[in-house]
Design a protein around this motif. Structure first.
Motif, PDB file in Angstrom:
ATOM      1  N   ASP A 164       0.867  -1.174   0.000  1.00  0.00           N
ATOM      2  CA  ASP A 164       0.000   0.000   0.000  1.00  0.00           C
ATOM      3  C   ASP A 164       0.905   1.227   0.000  1.00  0.00           C
ATOM      4  OD1 ASP A 164      -1.769   2.028   0.396  1.00  0.00           O
ATOM      5  OD2 ASP A 164      -2.668   1.211   2.215  1.00  0.00           O
ATOM      6  N   LEU A 165       1.044   1.893  -1.137  1.00  0.00           N
ATOM      7  CA  LEU A 165       1.976   3.011  -1.250  1.00  0.00           C
ATOM      8  C   LEU A 165       1.646   4.152  -0.293  1.00  0.00           C
ATOM      9  CD1 LEU A 165       2.610   3.193  -5.102  1.00  0.00           C
ATOM     10  CD2 LEU A 165       4.154   2.369  -3.322  1.00  0.00           C
ATOM     11  N   ALA A 166       0.373   4.302   0.054  1.00  0.00           N
ATOM     12  CA  ALA A 166      -0.008   5.362   0.989  1.00  0.00           C
ATOM     13  C   ALA A 166       0.568   5.125   2.374  1.00  0.00           C
ATOM     14  CB  ALA A 166      -1.529   5.466   1.070  1.00  0.00           C
ATOM     15  N   GLU A 167       0.937   3.869   2.675  1.00  0.00           N
ATOM     16  CA  GLU A 167       1.504   3.531   3.971  1.00  0.00           C
ATOM     17  C   GLU A 167       3.021   3.295   3.901  1.00  0.00           C
ATOM     18  OE1 GLU A 167      -0.067   3.580   6.793  1.00  0.00           O
ATOM     19  OE2 GLU A 167      -2.015   4.055   5.900  1.00  0.00           O
ATOM     20  N   CYS A 168       3.616   3.583   2.733  1.00  0.00           N
ATOM     21  CA  CYS A 168       5.050   3.331   2.550  1.00  0.00           C
ATOM     22  C   CYS A 168       5.889   4.561   2.881  1.00  0.00           C
ATOM     23  CB  CYS A 168       5.325   2.894   1.108  1.00  0.00           C
ATOM     24  SG  CYS A 168       4.691   1.250   0.723  1.00  0.00           S
ATOM     25  N   TYR A 169       7.160   4.312   3.162  1.00  0.00           N
ATOM     26  CA  TYR A 169       8.138   5.347   3.504  1.00  0.00           C
ATOM     27  C   TYR A 169       9.220   5.376   2.429  1.00  0.00           C
ATOM     28  CZ  TYR A 169       6.125   4.982   8.220  1.00  0.00           C
ATOM     29  OH  TYR A 169       5.266   4.955   9.290  1.00  0.00           O
ATOM     30  N   ALA A 170       9.699   6.577   2.085  1.00  0.00           N
ATOM     31  CA  ALA A 170      10.801   6.692   1.138  1.00  0.00           C
ATOM     32  C   ALA A 170      11.778   7.756   1.618  1.00  0.00           C
ATOM     33  CB  ALA A 170      10.294   7.037  -0.258  1.00  0.00           C
ATOM     34  N   TYR A 171      13.063   7.523   1.350  1.00  0.00           N
ATOM     35  CA  TYR A 171      14.127   8.422   1.783  1.00  0.00           C
ATOM     36  C   TYR A 171      15.075   8.665   0.608  1.00  0.00           C
ATOM     37  CZ  TYR A 171      12.527   6.729   6.358  1.00  0.00           C
ATOM     38  OH  TYR A 171      11.762   6.379   7.450  1.00  0.00           O
ATOM     39  N   SER A 172      15.407   9.927   0.358  1.00  0.00           N
ATOM     40  CA  SER A 172      16.331  10.235  -0.736  1.00  0.00           C
ATOM     41  C   SER A 172      17.056  11.550  -0.469  1.00  0.00           C
ATOM     42  CB  SER A 172      15.590  10.308  -2.070  1.00  0.00           C
ATOM     43  OG  SER A 172      16.485  10.647  -3.110  1.00  0.00           O
ATOM     44  N   ASP A 173      18.196  11.696  -1.155  1.00  0.00           N
ATOM     45  CA  ASP A 173      18.983  12.921  -1.027  1.00  0.00           C
ATOM     46  C   ASP A 173      18.835  13.837  -2.240  1.00  0.00           C
ATOM     47  OD1 ASP A 173      20.605  10.992  -2.656  1.00  0.00           O
ATOM     48  OD2 ASP A 173      21.941  12.722  -2.756  1.00  0.00           O
ATOM     49  N   SER A 174      18.211  13.347  -3.325  1.00  0.00           N
ATOM     50  CA  SER A 174      18.280  14.046  -4.604  1.00  0.00           C
ATOM     51  C   SER A 174      16.918  14.523  -5.095  1.00  0.00           C
ATOM     52  CB  SER A 174      18.895  13.117  -5.661  1.00  0.00           C
ATOM     53  OG  SER A 174      18.861  13.720  -6.937  1.00  0.00           O
ATOM     54  N   SER A 175      16.894  15.734  -5.669  1.00  0.00           N
ATOM     55  CA  SER A 175      15.656  16.258  -6.249  1.00  0.00           C
ATOM     56  C   SER A 175      15.218  15.446  -7.458  1.00  0.00           C
ATOM     57  CB  SER A 175      15.857  17.723  -6.660  1.00  0.00           C
ATOM     58  OG  SER A 175      16.912  17.842  -7.598  1.00  0.00           O
ATOM     59  N   THR A 176      16.124  14.692  -8.069  1.00  0.00           N
ATOM     60  CA  THR A 176      15.733  13.833  -9.190  1.00  0.00           C
ATOM     61  C   THR A 176      14.843  12.684  -8.735  1.00  0.00           C
ATOM     62  OG1 THR A 176      17.718  12.439  -9.006  1.00  0.00           O
ATOM     63  CG2 THR A 176      17.859  14.376 -10.434  1.00  0.00           C
ATOM     64  N   ASP A 177      14.767  12.456  -7.416  1.00  0.00           N
ATOM     65  CA  ASP A 177      13.917  11.401  -6.870  1.00  0.00           C
ATOM     66  C   ASP A 177      12.548  11.907  -6.432  1.00  0.00           C
ATOM     67  OD1 ASP A 177      15.622   9.253  -7.207  1.00  0.00           O
ATOM     68  OD2 ASP A 177      16.629   9.581  -5.299  1.00  0.00           O
ATOM     69  N   LEU A 178      12.192  13.118  -6.805  1.00  0.00           N
ATOM     70  CA  LEU A 178      10.885  13.659  -6.417  1.00  0.00           C
ATOM     71  C   LEU A 178       9.716  12.770  -6.861  1.00  0.00           C
ATOM     72  CD1 LEU A 178      11.238  17.531  -6.841  1.00  0.00           C
ATOM     73  CD2 LEU A 178      10.538  16.300  -4.769  1.00  0.00           C
ATOM     74  N   PRO A 179       9.738  12.198  -8.074  1.00  0.00           N
ATOM     75  CA  PRO A 179       8.618  11.320  -8.454  1.00  0.00           C
ATOM     76  C   PRO A 179       8.456  10.138  -7.503  1.00  0.00           C
ATOM     77  CG  PRO A 179       9.852  11.949 -10.398  1.00  0.00           C
ATOM     78  CD  PRO A 179      10.656  12.418  -9.217  1.00  0.00           C
ATOM     79  N   LEU A 180       9.563   9.573  -7.040  1.00  0.00           N
ATOM     80  CA  LEU A 180       9.499   8.457  -6.094  1.00  0.00           C
ATOM     81  C   LEU A 180       8.953   8.927  -4.750  1.00  0.00           C
ATOM     82  CD1 LEU A 180      12.039   5.651  -5.483  1.00  0.00           C
ATOM     83  CD2 LEU A 180      11.355   7.073  -3.560  1.00  0.00           C
ATOM     84  N   LEU A 181       9.460  10.050  -4.258  1.00  0.00           N
ATOM     85  CA  LEU A 181       9.012  10.565  -2.964  1.00  0.00           C
ATOM     86  C   LEU A 181       7.522  10.923  -2.997  1.00  0.00           C
ATOM     87  CD1 LEU A 181      12.100  12.827  -2.148  1.00  0.00           C
ATOM     88  CD2 LEU A 181      11.493  10.675  -1.027  1.00  0.00           C
ATOM     89  N   GLU A 182       7.065  11.460  -4.131  1.00  0.00           N
ATOM     90  CA  GLU A 182       5.662  11.841  -4.255  1.00  0.00           C
ATOM     91  C   GLU A 182       4.735  10.631  -4.332  1.00  0.00           C
ATOM     92  OE1 GLU A 182       6.355  16.010  -6.763  1.00  0.00           O
ATOM     93  OE2 GLU A 182       6.021  14.103  -7.811  1.00  0.00           O
TER      94      GLU A 182
END
Length: 258
Positions: A164-182
């Protein structure tokens, strides 16, 4: 993964053993060292990532796949073990303890990411793959785990694994990962570049600072590293690119009631 789990670029960290193995020349080692410095000081934006992708993918043309696997397996612990962030290792433990899968999603080559994933006990790995013909790399990219491709990959994995992506956590250092974080319900910026820090503050996402590299064997005396044969088996791909993310996935059946 880079600057999120480990304190430097994973792909560039292997430049010296690749030089010692005869895969690159001294000039390439110096260029990699400079790229490492630029990455650590300011991160890598889209244009820098694209230039690095072109340079590194061309550099690997003709490399013997088995030789790369063996070099990574032989040097992984000396190069990577001492630079894993203590904070990242703690987060992995906490998420596993909560019953969540750990997924490493990185633009670095799978030959580096998969052994590091095995080292940390990740449940899944998504990474860049290079094209292989007759046991050697062609210099072409088969799959590029970058930007929107990362978000698409985790959606596909979520569908297969029942996350369930709404319950998932993501961590990144890069603005290129905004689609993943969103794409997830609980995004965090870790040691973010300037653009990601600005976005995180605007969206009120947590901004975390990881600054304590630690040897896993010192941190966890009972830690048992995968054998060299296991690392060789999972060391596939080619040395490509930097930046990455860690994704902690909660299955739908674990979603708390509201």
């Amino acid at each position: 993964m880079d600057k999120t789990i480990i304190a430097k670029s994973s792909a560039l960290a292997f430049s010296r053993p690749f030089y010692q193995g005869g895969l690159i020349n001294r000039r390439a080692v110096l260029r990699s060292a400079y790229a490492q410095f630029v990455f650590l000081v300011g991160g890598a934006d889209h244009d820098q990532m694209e230039k690095m992708r072109q340079y590194l993918s061309a550099l690997t043309r003709g490399w013997n796949v088995q030789q790369v696997r063996e070099i990574v397996a032989e040097t992984l612990h000396n190069l990577i073990d001492p630079i894993i962030y203590d904070e990242a290792a703690s987060l992995i433990e906490q998420h596993h303890a909560a019953g969540r899968d750990v997924v490493i999603v990185s633009s670095s080559g799978s030959e580096v990411v998969e052994p590091i994933g095995a080292l940390l006990g990740a449940d899944h790995v998504i990474a860049t793959r290079l094209q292989i013909e007759d046991g050697c790399y062609t210099g072409e990219i088969e799959y590029y785990a970058y930007a929107e491709n990362k978000a698409a990959a985790i959606r596909e994995l979520a569908e297969v694994e029942g996350y369930d992506l709404a319950e998932c956590y993501a961590y990144s250092d890069s603005s290129t990962d905004l689609p993943l974080l969103e794409a997830v319900g609980h995004p965090s910026a870790v040691n973010p570049d300037r653009a990601l820090r600005k976005e995180a503050l605007a969206r009120e996402w947590p901004v975390l600072v990881f600054d304590r590299p630690v040897e896993l064997r010192r941190r966890l005396p009972e830690f048992s590293a995968p054998s060299r044969s296991v690392l060789t088996a999972v060391a596939v791909g080619a040395a490509v690119l930097t930046a990455g993310a860690v994704w902690y996935a909660t299955r739908r059946r674990h979603r708390p009631s509201t």
